[in-house]
Write a protein that holds these residues in place. Structure first.
Motif, PDB file in Angstrom:
ATOM      1  N   VAL A  41       0.864  -1.178   0.000  1.00 47.47           N
ATOM      2  CA  VAL A  41       0.000   0.000   0.000  1.00 47.47           C
ATOM      3  C   VAL A  41       0.906   1.235   0.000  1.00 47.47           C
ATOM      4  O   VAL A  41       1.753   1.391   0.877  1.00 47.47           O
ATOM      5  CB  VAL A  41      -0.931   0.018   1.226  1.00 47.47           C
ATOM      6  CG1 VAL A  41      -1.716   1.317   1.286  1.00 47.47           C
ATOM      7  CG2 VAL A  41      -1.874  -1.177   1.170  1.00 47.47           C
ATOM      8  N   ASP A  42       0.731   2.088  -0.994  1.00 48.71           N
ATOM      9  CA  ASP A  42       1.582   3.261  -1.193  1.00 48.71           C
ATOM     10  C   ASP A  42       0.779   4.522  -0.887  1.00 48.71           C
ATOM     11  O   ASP A  42      -0.200   4.821  -1.576  1.00 48.71           O
ATOM     12  CB  ASP A  42       2.072   3.273  -2.643  1.00 48.71           C
ATOM     13  CG  ASP A  42       2.761   4.572  -3.027  1.00 48.71           C
ATOM     14  OD1 ASP A  42       3.362   5.209  -2.146  1.00 48.71           O
ATOM     15  OD2 ASP A  42       2.697   4.941  -4.217  1.00 48.71           O
ATOM     16  N   ILE A  43       1.189   5.236   0.159  1.00 48.82           N
ATOM     17  CA  ILE A  43       0.564   6.514   0.489  1.00 48.82           C
ATOM     18  C   ILE A  43       1.643   7.574   0.675  1.00 48.82           C
ATOM     19  O   ILE A  43       2.802   7.253   0.936  1.00 48.82           O
ATOM     20  CB  ILE A  43      -0.300   6.438   1.767  1.00 48.82           C
ATOM     21  CG1 ILE A  43       0.573   6.010   2.958  1.00 48.82           C
ATOM     22  CG2 ILE A  43      -1.483   5.497   1.577  1.00 48.82           C
ATOM     23  CD1 ILE A  43      -0.046   6.292   4.297  1.00 48.82           C
ATOM     24  N   LEU A  68      -3.163  11.678  13.679  1.00 47.93           N
ATOM     25  CA  LEU A  68      -3.083  10.869  12.468  1.00 47.93           C
ATOM     26  C   LEU A  68      -2.697   9.426  12.784  1.00 47.93           C
ATOM     27  O   LEU A  68      -3.212   8.508  12.169  1.00 47.93           O
ATOM     28  CB  LEU A  68      -2.055  11.455  11.497  1.00 47.93           C
ATOM     29  CG  LEU A  68      -2.555  12.431  10.443  1.00 47.93           C
ATOM     30  CD1 LEU A  68      -3.146  13.664  11.075  1.00 47.93           C
ATOM     31  CD2 LEU A  68      -1.436  12.813   9.487  1.00 47.93           C
ATOM     32  N   ARG A  69      -1.720   9.266  13.711  1.00 46.77           N
ATOM     33  CA  ARG A  69      -1.165   7.934  14.001  1.00 46.77           C
ATOM     34  C   ARG A  69      -1.105   7.112  12.711  1.00 46.77           C
ATOM     35  O   ARG A  69      -1.677   6.034  12.593  1.00 46.77           O
ATOM     36  CB  ARG A  69      -1.976   7.216  15.080  1.00 46.77           C
ATOM     37  CG  ARG A  69      -3.486   7.265  14.945  1.00 46.77           C
ATOM     38  CD  ARG A  69      -4.217   6.625  16.121  1.00 46.77           C
ATOM     39  NE  ARG A  69      -3.969   5.210  16.226  1.00 46.77           N
ATOM     40  CZ  ARG A  69      -4.607   4.288  15.497  1.00 46.77           C
ATOM     41  NH1 ARG A  69      -5.536   4.654  14.623  1.00 46.77           N
ATOM     42  NH2 ARG A  69      -4.312   3.007  15.671  1.00 46.77           N
ATOM     43  N   LEU A  70      -0.382   7.660  11.738  1.00 48.14           N
ATOM     44  CA  LEU A  70      -0.495   7.202  10.358  1.00 48.14           C
ATOM     45  C   LEU A  70      -0.072   5.756  10.155  1.00 48.14           C
ATOM     46  O   LEU A  70      -0.778   4.985   9.489  1.00 48.14           O
ATOM     47  CB  LEU A  70       0.325   8.120   9.446  1.00 48.14           C
ATOM     48  CG  LEU A  70       0.046   7.963   7.954  1.00 48.14           C
ATOM     49  CD1 LEU A  70      -1.391   8.326   7.635  1.00 48.14           C
ATOM     50  CD2 LEU A  70       0.994   8.816   7.141  1.00 48.14           C
ATOM     51  N   ILE A  71       1.074   5.367  10.715  1.00 50.35           N
ATOM     52  CA  ILE A  71       1.536   3.994  10.483  1.00 50.35           C
ATOM     53  C   ILE A  71       0.597   2.971  11.115  1.00 50.35           C
ATOM     54  O   ILE A  71       0.139   2.040  10.424  1.00 50.35           O
ATOM     55  CB  ILE A  71       2.986   3.829  10.964  1.00 50.35           C
ATOM     56  CG1 ILE A  71       3.922   4.652  10.074  1.00 50.35           C
ATOM     57  CG2 ILE A  71       3.401   2.353  10.942  1.00 50.35           C
ATOM     58  CD1 ILE A  71       5.358   4.703  10.570  1.00 50.35           C
ATOM     59  N   PRO A  72       0.259   3.091  12.400  1.00 46.84           N
ATOM     60  CA  PRO A  72      -0.700   2.114  12.948  1.00 46.84           C
ATOM     61  C   PRO A  72      -2.058   2.173  12.263  1.00 46.84           C
ATOM     62  O   PRO A  72      -2.705   1.134  12.067  1.00 46.84           O
ATOM     63  CB  PRO A  72      -0.799   2.483  14.430  1.00 46.84           C
ATOM     64  CG  PRO A  72      -0.146   3.802  14.579  1.00 46.84           C
ATOM     65  CD  PRO A  72       0.809   3.966  13.456  1.00 46.84           C
ATOM     66  N   ARG A  73      -2.502   3.383  11.876  1.00 50.96           N
ATOM     67  CA  ARG A  73      -3.794   3.501  11.178  1.00 50.96           C
ATOM     68  C   ARG A  73      -3.762   2.710   9.874  1.00 50.96           C
ATOM     69  O   ARG A  73      -4.703   1.960   9.562  1.00 50.96           O
ATOM     70  CB  ARG A  73      -4.097   4.974  10.885  1.00 50.96           C
ATOM     71  CG  ARG A  73      -5.437   5.195  10.178  1.00 50.96           C
ATOM     72  CD  ARG A  73      -5.575   6.630   9.712  1.00 50.96           C
ATOM     73  NE  ARG A  73      -5.608   7.566  10.812  1.00 50.96           N
ATOM     74  CZ  ARG A  73      -6.718   7.966  11.424  1.00 50.96           C
ATOM     75  NH1 ARG A  73      -7.894   7.484  11.049  1.00 50.96           N
ATOM     76  NH2 ARG A  73      -6.654   8.849  12.409  1.00 50.96           N
ATOM     77  N   LEU A 126       3.253  10.315  12.519  1.00 47.45           N
ATOM     78  CA  LEU A 126       3.414   8.981  11.949  1.00 47.45           C
ATOM     79  C   LEU A 126       3.061   7.880  12.939  1.00 47.45           C
ATOM     80  O   LEU A 126       2.687   6.787  12.517  1.00 47.45           O
ATOM     81  CB  LEU A 126       4.856   8.785  11.467  1.00 47.45           C
ATOM     82  CG  LEU A 126       5.261   9.576  10.217  1.00 47.45           C
ATOM     83  CD1 LEU A 126       6.774   9.561  10.053  1.00 47.45           C
ATOM     84  CD2 LEU A 126       4.578   9.006   8.986  1.00 47.45           C
ATOM     85  N   TRP A 127       3.155   8.140  14.247  1.00 48.47           N
ATOM     86  CA  TRP A 127       3.045   7.024  15.196  1.00 48.47           C
ATOM     87  C   TRP A 127       2.330   7.352  16.495  1.00 48.47           C
ATOM     88  O   TRP A 127       1.770   6.469  17.127  1.00 48.47           O
ATOM     89  CB  TRP A 127       4.440   6.516  15.549  1.00 48.47           C
ATOM     90  CG  TRP A 127       5.326   7.557  16.186  1.00 48.47           C
ATOM     91  CD1 TRP A 127       6.134   8.440  15.550  1.00 48.47           C
ATOM     92  CD2 TRP A 127       5.452   7.847  17.578  1.00 48.47           C
ATOM     93  NE1 TRP A 127       6.769   9.263  16.449  1.00 48.47           N
ATOM     94  CE2 TRP A 127       6.377   8.917  17.709  1.00 48.47           C
ATOM     95  CE3 TRP A 127       4.892   7.303  18.739  1.00 48.47           C
ATOM     96  CZ2 TRP A 127       6.732   9.457  18.940  1.00 48.47           C
ATOM     97  CZ3 TRP A 127       5.263   7.844  19.965  1.00 48.47           C
ATOM     98  CH2 TRP A 127       6.168   8.905  20.068  1.00 48.47           C
TER      99      TRP A 127
END
Length: 267
Positions: free
Chosen positions: A202-204, A246-251, A231-232
């Motif tokens: 998955v590329d974001i 955002l908690r982007l990586i775990p999300r 990011l985390w």
């Protein structure tokens, strides 16, 4: 070859837009055709920026002025040439094939050839065609997509943005599912039906806000460092228009686990 000589792996963007540049000199909004514009290229004074002096968009542009059409046949031919080079050089040339770039911005970044807002269905249809072409040509290749540009694009299409996120007509027409979740579910369903795996990663894209400038004041430097917490860190609230964690990586790992388990993550 340059990347390999430097010991760097290659992630290669494969066009799905439908058009590629035909040369290095043509421009979409020439002054000689559209008249005076807000700005021109200093090196090519006939190349305007596509906006009238008052800033409004001009056009539509003729895509054939700058570009030629391409489709999945071109993708497959290109990948087969890469695979042939792999055999000749006895090493893999491309580590990851990227399925285009920021498709939910095509109607702005490439409005000369794609003025219409990208939809859920267009993204899926082009993914299936081009990813299948890549897989036919390189059965062991790694494929990444959909190259979403940022926060809103994880959840909505360009059409939803155009019509307003509150109304989100495209998303509502697809069971009101967030774009990335829906797209992954469809690719998972494709694999279950056909056995064909069209996605490995998955590329974001992630752009911290308010830090792309030349400021070097301590508070700006501190903000740049803090912004990585998006990011985390579930306790870090974005200090931008987003105004939520955002908690982007775990999300993203949760979205993958829910919608198409086993995919890797490329940011």
């Amino acid at each position: 070859d340059d990347n390999a000589a430097a010991g760097v792996s290659t992630a290669l963007t494969m066009p799905m837009l439908g058009w590629v540049a035909k040369d290095t000199t043509s421009s979409s909004f020439p002054v000689s055709v559209f008249g005076e514009q807000q700005a021109t290229d200093p090196s090519h004074p006939d190349s305007g920026n596509g906006r009238a002096p008052d800033g409004s968009e001009i056009g539509p542009a003729d895509p054939n002025r700058t570009s030629v059409t391409v489709d999945e046949r071109s993708t497959e031919e290109w990948v087969r040439a890469i695979v042939a080079a792999n055999a000749e050089k006895k090493r893999r040339q491309v580590a990851i094939y990227m399925l285009d770039n920021e498709p939910m911005l095509w109607n702005s970044t490439h409005r000369d050839v794609h003025p219409q807002a990208t939809t859920y269905d267009e993204l899926l249809e082009k993914t299936l065609r081009h990813a299948s072409a890549i897989r036919r040509a390189d059965k062991d290749g790694k494929i990444a997509g959909p190259g979403l540009w940022g926060w809103p694009a994880y959840f909505y299409s360009a059409l939803d943005k155009e019509k307003g996120f509150f109304f989100r007509p495209d998303r509502r027409a697809h069971d009101d599912k967030p774009l990335l979740n829906w797209w992954l579910e469809k690719l998972a369903a494709h694999e279950k039906k056909t056995g064909e795996v069209l996605l490995d990663y998955v590329d974001i894209h992630f752009y911290p806000q308010n830090v792309y400038n030349d400021k070097t004041a301590p508070e700006t430097v501190a903000l740049r460092l803090r912004s990585t917490r998006s990011l985390w860190d579930p306790s870090y609230v974005e200090e931008t228009w987003i105004k939520e964690p955002l908690r982007l990586i775990p999300r993203m790992k949760e979205i993958i686990a829910e919608s198409y388990p086993g995919r890797g993550l490329v940011i």
